[in-house]
Every structure is written in C-alpha cells, then in structure tokens.
Design a protein around this motif. Structure first.
Motif, short mmCIF file in Angstrom:
data_model
loop_
_atom_site.label_atom_id
_atom_site.label_comp_id
_atom_site.label_asym_id
_atom_site.label_seq_id
_atom_site.Cartn_x
_atom_site.Cartn_y
_atom_site.Cartn_z
N GLY A 1 46.89 -45.80 -39.74
CA GLY A 1 46.85 -47.11 -40.37
C GLY A 1 45.80 -48.00 -39.74
N ASN A 2 45.48 -49.09 -40.41
CA ASN A 2 44.47 -50.03 -39.92
C ASN A 2 45.07 -50.98 -38.87
N MET A 3 44.28 -51.27 -37.84
CA MET A 3 44.67 -52.36 -36.94
C MET A 3 44.53 -53.69 -37.68
N TYR A 4 43.56 -53.75 -38.59
CA TYR A 4 43.33 -54.92 -39.43
C TYR A 4 42.69 -54.43 -40.72
N GLN A 5 42.77 -55.22 -41.74
CA GLN A 5 42.31 -54.80 -43.07
C GLN A 5 40.84 -54.39 -43.04
N GLY A 6 40.56 -53.25 -43.67
CA GLY A 6 39.18 -52.79 -43.79
C GLY A 6 38.68 -51.98 -42.62
N ALA A 7 39.57 -51.62 -41.68
CA ALA A 7 39.12 -50.85 -40.51
C ALA A 7 38.76 -49.42 -40.87
N THR B 1 35.62 -59.62 -33.90
CA THR B 1 36.26 -60.82 -34.42
C THR B 1 37.56 -60.49 -35.16
N LYS B 2 37.59 -59.35 -35.86
CA LYS B 2 38.79 -58.95 -36.58
C LYS B 2 39.93 -58.62 -35.62
N PHE B 3 39.57 -58.09 -34.46
CA PHE B 3 40.59 -57.65 -33.51
C PHE B 3 41.35 -58.83 -32.92
N SER B 4 40.72 -60.00 -32.89
CA SER B 4 41.37 -61.17 -32.30
C SER B 4 42.21 -61.93 -33.32
N ALA B 5 42.17 -61.52 -34.59
CA ALA B 5 42.94 -62.21 -35.63
C ALA B 5 44.43 -62.02 -35.40
N GLY B 6 45.23 -62.92 -36.00
CA GLY B 6 46.68 -62.91 -35.80
C GLY B 6 47.33 -61.60 -36.22
N ILE B 7 46.96 -61.07 -37.40
CA ILE B 7 47.57 -59.82 -37.88
C ILE B 7 47.27 -58.67 -36.93
N SER B 8 46.07 -58.67 -36.35
CA SER B 8 45.71 -57.62 -35.40
C SER B 8 46.60 -57.68 -34.17
N GLN B 9 46.85 -58.88 -33.68
CA GLN B 9 47.69 -59.03 -32.50
C GLN B 9 49.14 -58.64 -32.80
N ASP B 10 49.60 -58.92 -34.02
CA ASP B 10 50.95 -58.50 -34.41
C ASP B 10 51.04 -56.97 -34.43
#
Length: 546
Positions: A289-295, A431-440
């Motif tokens: 699965g993606n750590m964040y969308q579009g990975a 920058t995507k890795f620091s987003a809220g969904i990534s941290q969740d």
C-alpha cells in the motif's frame, strides 16, 4: 403414520412423500423424501420427538435458515410439533457418506492430502460461522459423523442441534454438551465455549484420522508417526488445554494447512522439475500500500508480480476493494481478459464459490483486478468477513494484495493481521511524507512492527545515492529495497499502447535488480540463484547458436 415415525409412502405436508429411512439420531429418524411439486427432487427430512429436545430442534431450524454457505445444507421447510409431538426439518439431501463411514470403509485410513483438504474446507466454514452477524455461531460438535462428503468430494456440515450463539457477556454455558473424544475441556467444565472450542474439536478430529482411529486425551502425548512435523505443530496448537494457548483465528489454521497442501502438491509431481514445483517455502501473503497517495503501490505490486514471474514462481495479484479500479486498464483488459471471465468480488454475491478455470494469467502471474464498474458495497460496510474467504481461496504460493491508500480500513487491518509481509511504498518527494495522512499511516506501520509483523519500506522512483541516504535517515528503519526512477514518458507510452511496462526488457532488468533484496527475504536465495544460473546458461547457449 404411527406415533413414532413416518412410513414409506406417507406424505408430509401434502408435498414430501417418504421413500425410506436413511438414519437415526438421538431425537428421531432421518428420512429420504421425494418432492411432489418439484418432480425428481429429493430431500432429507429430520424428525424430532417431543422429549425435551423440541426447543433445541426449533433453534437448529432457526439457525440453519439464516445461513448460506456452500458447505452447509439448505433448509427449505419446517413443520412445528404436531398432535403427536413430532417436528420435521426439510433440508438438502446430500448424496454421499459421512466422514466416519468413509474412514471406516477405507480401513481406518484417510489419505493425508484428503485430511488436509477437508480440514481447510471446515476452516472456511467455521470462519463463516464464527463471524456470522453480530452473534457468532459456535458449532461445538465437530466430529466425523457430522461431516458429510458429497459427490463433488466437498464437506457438508450437518446437525446443528447443540450449536449456540456466542455472547461476550456470558461467563459460562447453560449446558455442557459435546462428544467424548472430540470435545474440548471447557465443554465439560463450568466455563463458556467460544470459537476456540471448535478449533479444539478440529484438532481432535485431525488426530483421530492421522492415528487410524485413536481418540486424543490430554493425559498422554501426541502419538503421531510418519506425519510431517509442521502438521504435528498445527495439531499440538489446536489441542492446547487452555484456549488462550490455541490458535485464536480460524483463517490462520487454514493458512498453515494450505502451506502443507502446497508442499504435498509439489512432492506429488516428480516429472516436473521446474522451480515452481520444487518450491517448498511457505505460502506467503504480501500486502502492498501507499504511505501517501500516488506513491506507486500499483506499479510496485505489478513489479513484484513480474519479478516472481521471472523466477518462475506462481503468484496472484489482487486489487483490493479499497482501490479505485486501475489494474484492469493497465492490463488492457478489454483485449486481454479471457472470455466469460468472472471477477473475484462478483463471487461475493454467488451462492457458492465457482472455481474459475478461465484464470486471467500472464505467465506465472494470475490477475484479480476490480471491475471498472465496481460495486463498492462490499468494502463500504466495513466488514472483512465477506472478503477474506474469497482471498484465502486463491491457491498460489505468493499472493500480492494491493490495498492502495486503505491502511485505516477495518478490513485491511484484519488482512494485515493475517499477512506475512506488509509493504509501505514511499517515493522520493519528502513533502508528502510529512503530511498528516502519512504520519497516520506511519503510526499504523509502527504498531504492526511492534506486534511482530514483518513491515517493509519500498522506495519507489529512487533518484540517486544522496536521496537514498536521506531516506535511510528519515525512516524509522532502513528500506528493504529501491525501485529506480523510470522516465515518465517511457512509462506512459507503454500504458497508451496497452503494454505492461514492467515486462519491457530494460525496465524489467532494473526491477529485478532493485527488488531482489526484498524478494530474497521471501524466497530462499538458493532457489533464486539456481534459476538465475539456469537462465544465464540458456542465454549463453542462444548467443553461441546465433
């Protein structure tokens, strides 16, 4: 009719003509009847005498009417107690014999592969019962005489007379019921039975078959000879006195049995010496699965599938319902899917599992994409109980499940609990890795890691050594592998042409090299090296010929 039973030629409810008596039980007889409305249709009619058991008989009828599973008989009619105190339950007539009869007729022997097959089917059924509605159904009387084998050599579980609805608020059972030799310790003590009781029953039945008819007692050690050690381990765990020490999930039992089944099938094919047959590592489920969308979870999942294909290892790629349908288009489905192909999740609405002989296969990879017009109700209801049984019917040594961005969904969480390897795909954009969904999602990864699961980071679109070093310092543990960054126009050119970019010669070689560190954790290196050496010899031979 007389007071005790029906006679041949008697007619029940002006519809069911009795042909013969086919069995006797503690509550009454079982009859074979023909249907006067549906000519040629036969039914089994179960009788209950009014001797204090009518309440249980009615409960059995009410329980079975609510159930719908291919390994259960269908209930078509129920007659409450008549003036003579006799109740009747009309159900499927199963052409075949029960396991007790089959075992006896074979001289108290049952082939090991049959034991595994029937046990796997029973696990599928128990999983269905244990997760039925809000109140799980505990069967409590699993024994050879209650398991019919039909003409298709599949199990059919009968006699729900002592099953019960499980309630978490209850501290003990109202009554203590079970069959000596197969019942769990808690069935004869002042304790509550639960799904683990059925698992003990299953272990006792496996022990009975594999010891040529000996019953298990806790006072002596397991007397299993000439049985694969992994099977002994399964039975030992099922037969633990304390329910807390047994298997806690029926699907885990099923998966451990499937590992034995794969090994048995490989040993039964002496004429085929390819790697796919000699493959004797454990059956693996890999969640991607993606750590964040579009990975890039879908690109990575396809890449993994095609690298396993390169090494001649049969694998399946499943697009989970948390995804938006993408795999079908990437595979150019309108042209490449087999005619009459049935999508995996369409089987959810089927009354029975239909073995798909027209598998959508490319080489050693079998594809299970979502349909373009996907019915998302299956995943919207938040339940994994309808999805898991479908996934675990896939018989491949490697199963890759692409969940896209669905880490927080309850069904995905249950899937991860049953998976062997869990992969989070990240790319080279910090920058995507620091987003809220990534941290969740990172918190979920940490929790899975702490629970003992194998959790991996796979870096997609790896740029250079400097970025790689930064990733190593950013993530809580080092990535398992790095997928190179391929030119955007190259990838999209293949998609527009309806071709799989992961099979393009130059890209494929880089994918094999990039994913090898992860693949070698799944498959023994010796097998991979053997295949590489074989392919190198073939390559040199062709070069010499040309």
């Amino acid at each position: 009719m007389n007071q005790n039973h029906l006679n041949p030629k008697d007619c029940l409810g002006n519809r069911y003509r009795i042909l013969s008596i086919i069995g006797h039980g503690g509550m009454g007889a079982v009859y074979l009847a023909e249907d006067l409305k549906l000519r040629g249709k036969h039914w089994a009619i179960k009788e209950s005498k009014e001797n204090g058991q009518v309440k249980n008989f009615k409960k059995e009828a009410e329980t079975l009417i609510q159930l719908n599973h291919p390994y259960l008989p269908n209930i078509v009619d129920y007659f409450p107690p008549n003036e003579k105190g006799l109740s009747y339950l009309v159900m499927d007539y199963i052409h075949g014999q029960n396991l007790a009869q089959k075992f006896k007729n074979m001289g108290n022997r049952l082939p090991f592969e049959k034991v595994i097959k029937y046990a796997i089917q029973i696990c599928e059924l128990l999983h269905y019962l244990h997760h039925h509605s809000k109140n799980p159904i505990i069967y409590r009387d699993l024994k050879p005489s209650n398991v019919m084998i039909d003409q298709q050599d599949n199990v059919r579980l009968i006699d729900f007379g002592i099953s019960r609805r499980f309630g978490h608020h209850k501290q003990k059972d109202t009554v203590h019921l079970g069959t000596v030799g197969f019942a769990a310790p808690e069935q004869f003590e002042d304790k509550q039975t639960d799904h683990r009781t059925d698992l003990f029953n299953l272990g006792a039945m496996l022990y009975y078959f594999l010891t040529r008819g000996h019953y298990y007692t806790s006072s002596k050690s397991l007397q299993l000879q000439n049985i694969p050690f992994p099977m002994i381990q399964v039975i030992q765990r099922l037969l633990q006195f304390n329910p807390e020490d047994r298997y806690q999930d029926t699907l885990q039992v099923k998966r451990d049995l499937e590992k034995l089944q794969i090994t048995e099938q490989s040993l039964d094919s002496p004429n085929n010496t390819s790697l796919e047959v000699s493959l004797q590592f454990e059956h693996k489920v890999i969640v991607v699965g993606n750590m964040y969308q579009g990975a890039g979870s879908t690109f990575t999942s396809i890449a993994l599938a095609r690298v396993f294909h390169h090494y001649k290892i049969k694998n399946a790629l499943v697009e989970y319902p948390t995804n938006v349908s993408e795999l079908y288009t990437l595979l150019n489905g309108e042209k490449t899917k087999p005619k009459q192909y049935e999508f995996l999740y369409d089987k959810y609405n089927s009354e029975r599992w239909i073995s798909n002989k027209l598998e959508w296969t490319t080489g050693y990879t079998t594809w299970y994409p979502l349909p373009l017009l996907n019915n998302t109700q299956l995943i919207k209801n938040g339940s994994h109980t309808e999805i898991d049984p479908l996934l675990f019917k896939i018989r491949k040594p490697i199963m890759i499940v692409d969940i896209s961005n669905g880490w927080s969904h309850p069904s995905v969480q249950q899937l991860c609990n049953n998976a062997d390897e869990i992969c989070y795909v990240v790319d080279s954009i910090p920058t995507k890795f620091s987003a809220g969904i990534s941290q969740d999602n990172l918190k979920i990864a940490m929790q899975l890691k702490q629970s003992g699961k194998n959790v991996h980071f796979i870096v997609n679109r790896d740029v250079n050594a400097m970025i790689r070093k930064l990733w190593n310092n950013t993530l809580p543990w080092y990535p398992s592998c790095y997928i190179p960054n391929f030119p955007f126009e190259n990838v999209h050119e293949h998609i527009w042409k309806g071709k799989m970019v992961q099979d393009e010669k130059n890209i494929k070689g880089k994918l094999i090299e990039g994913l090898y560190p992860f693949i070698s954790q799944i498959v023994p290196k010796s097998m991979l090296e053997r295949q590489d050496n074989k392919m190198n010899r073939l390559r040199k031979w062709f070069q010499i010929q040309n």
